[in-house]
Design an enzyme around this catalytic site. Structure first.
Site: not given
Length: 530
Positions: A219, A339
């Site tokens: 990302r 995450d």
């Protein structure tokens, strides 16, 4: 096609044809030298050049380089200027590098580098090396012998080999773009606050650091496999618009006590480029096996391999979550990953796990703000119910329990690829892939996880294996809908040790008996470290 493009293409064809006529050797010789601090390796210096051969006690000799037919071979030299004395660091063979093409002399042209580096083509061309910065280049003279032009031969070859040269040009240009093309980023406003100077990174002082190939894209940036002299490293490159993620990960890596065998080893940070083309680099250890996701796609696990990965993964997360006031490096604060997923668990060569990617991590230090505590961050597929609902209690333990929900999903991924159970093994699937596909929206995950309270399927055949039966119970307690009921990472590690010990003393004929008795085992308390 413009005139400039035609001219460049013609020059390229001529150079390729010349190469075809003259041919390139698959081997060449280079001066080889390795600096050893224990012996004298300096020689008399000049402001512009030094001989690589002389009175240095560390000289190893001459090496013969070899490589693939379609690769060029080069020689290189690295040296330092220590108080006016040249100190050679290393000489030897160098990888195929366009920056070394057609250089008969080894010349460093950068202005005042910390470590001088040059490369060249030709046998023993690194015998002598020079420092001649671009800003002080003397006028070009024509002292070299002119190359005899063979226009008729080259013209004939150019016309006869045009189809072959065209294909070669396409292949070479594609390769060059793959190796050297910089990612094109969308226009962004350059932040007024500079990331600041990097502290010295001693391990990066012995340059050059050469990017080899992209291994992953995420990302916030991409991860390259790179070479730092004789060892491989990983370089995570962030564009300037993701400065905050780079800054956060850099700060997490530099917290007291962050060196642990089950956390990714940090080696240094650098800034490359200027203004809009500024790139922010993080250099870490490189692990050839890659992420747990990639490994499970291509491999199945034995029971012992599953236990090794699960135990080392939970040990690393338990250490990350732990607050250690008396650590030898200073007070280590508790850190929530935020995450956690199989893509962010890397496997070492011996299959032990280490946790990576701390771009969203939060640290909890007494008297200090934990930073950006925005709730809905992370990968949707691995978001806990309270994150999907936007109903997070912004306390330390609440964030640690969010990580533990994701641990349950990763343990399910391990179980789904374990061959210990007496049942079929399907292709690898991500958690909830069967329910929501590969690219779920936030609404998809809310419907499945929050409203329907579904979880990935625990297969019936897993219950027939003593260890997997215990693992299934552990998984269910990790992804419990009630956050306070979830296990801690330390408790998961203890459970894995217990179930490994349980199966190591159980023969195949005893499995059924054990399954009926495991409910009497005293497991560690669920909240042992939260």
């Amino acid at each position: 096609m413009g005139s400039a493009t035609k001219l460049a293409f013609s020059v390229f064809l001529i150079s390729c044809s010349s190469g075809a006529i003259l041919g390139r050797s698959d081997t060449q010789k280079c001066v080889h030298y390795n600096y050893s601090p224990s012996s004298s390796s300096s020689s008399s210096s000049s402001s512009s050049s030094s001989s690589a051969l002389g009175s240095r006690g560390n000289l190893s000799g001459v090496v013969t380089c070899s490589g693939e037919k379609d690769k060029r071979l080069h020689c290189f030299a690295t040296w330092k200027n220590v108080s006016g004395v040249v100190q050679v660091v290393k000489q030897g063979c160098w990888l195929d590098d366009v920056n070394c093409y057609d250089r008969s002399e080894c010349v460093e042209r950068k202005d005042a580098p910390e470590v001088f580096f040059c490369c060249c083509e030709g046998s023993l061309c690194n015998d002598k090396f020079f420092y001649s910065p671009d800003s002080y280049l003397p006028p070009v003279t024509t002292t070299n012998k002119p190359v005899t032009q063979k226009t008729p031969v080259l013209t004939t070859l150019m016309y006869s080999l045009v189809p072959i040269m065209a294909v070669t040009a396409i292949v070479l240009i594609s390769f060059w773009m793959y190796r050297h093309h910089k990612l094109a980023y969308p226009p962004v406003l350059v932040p007024t606050q500079d990331p600041g100077p990097m502290p010295p990174s001693p391990i990066l002082g012995q340059k050059p650091l050469q990017l080899l190939e992209i291994k992953a894209r995420g990302r916030f940036g991409c991860v390259w496999k790179a070479q730092l002299l004789s060892e491989y490293v990983a370089v995570k490159i962030f564009p300037i618009q993701h400065k905050q993620s780079w800054q956060n990960e850099y700060e997490i890596f530099n917290l007291n006590g962050m060196r642990h065998e089950n956390l990714l080893q940090f080696m240094g940070a650098e800034k490359r480029g200027n203004n809009m083309e500024l790139e922010l680099w993080l250099i870490t250890a490189y692990h050839e096996k890659g992420s747990l996701t990639d490994y499970l796609k291509a491999n199945v696990l034995s029971w012992s391999e599953l236990c090794l990965i699960a135990q080392s993964m939970s040990r690393g997360l338990a250490y990350l979550h732990e607050d250690i006031p008396g650590h030898k490096d200073g007070h280590k604060p508790a850190v929530a990953h935020r995450d956690f997923k199989s893509k962010n668990v890397l496997l070492k060569s011996n299959l032990t796990a280490c946790i990576a990617d701390f771009g969203l991590a939060l640290r909890f230090e007494a008297g200090k703000s934990p930073g950006d505590t925005h709730g809905q961050v992370g990968t949707r597929r691995y978001m806990a119910p309270e994150v999907l609902e936007g109903a997070i209690n912004f306390q330390r333990d609440a964030f640690l329990r969010i990580d533990m929900y994701a641990v349950g999903l990763v343990l399910w991924e391990l179980a789904s690829r374990c061959k210990a159970a007496d049942g079929p093994l399907d292709e690898y699937m991500l958690p909830f892939e069967e329910e929501v596909g590969q690219h779920p929206s936030l609404e998809d995950m809310q419907e499945v996880v929050v409203h329907k309270k579904l979880r990935p399927t625990l297969r019936e055949c897993w219950q027939k294996h003593a260890g997997l039966a215990v693992l299934c119970e552990t998984i269910e307690e990790c992804w419990d809908h009630e956050a306070e009921a979830r296990l801690s990472a330390g408790c998961v590690e203890e459970r894995v040790v217990q179930m490994q010990r349980q199966t190591s003393v159980t023969g195949p004929e005893e499995i059924v008996t054990v399954v009926t008795m495991v409910t009497n085992v005293d497991y560690p308390p669920k909240e042992s470290s939260l």
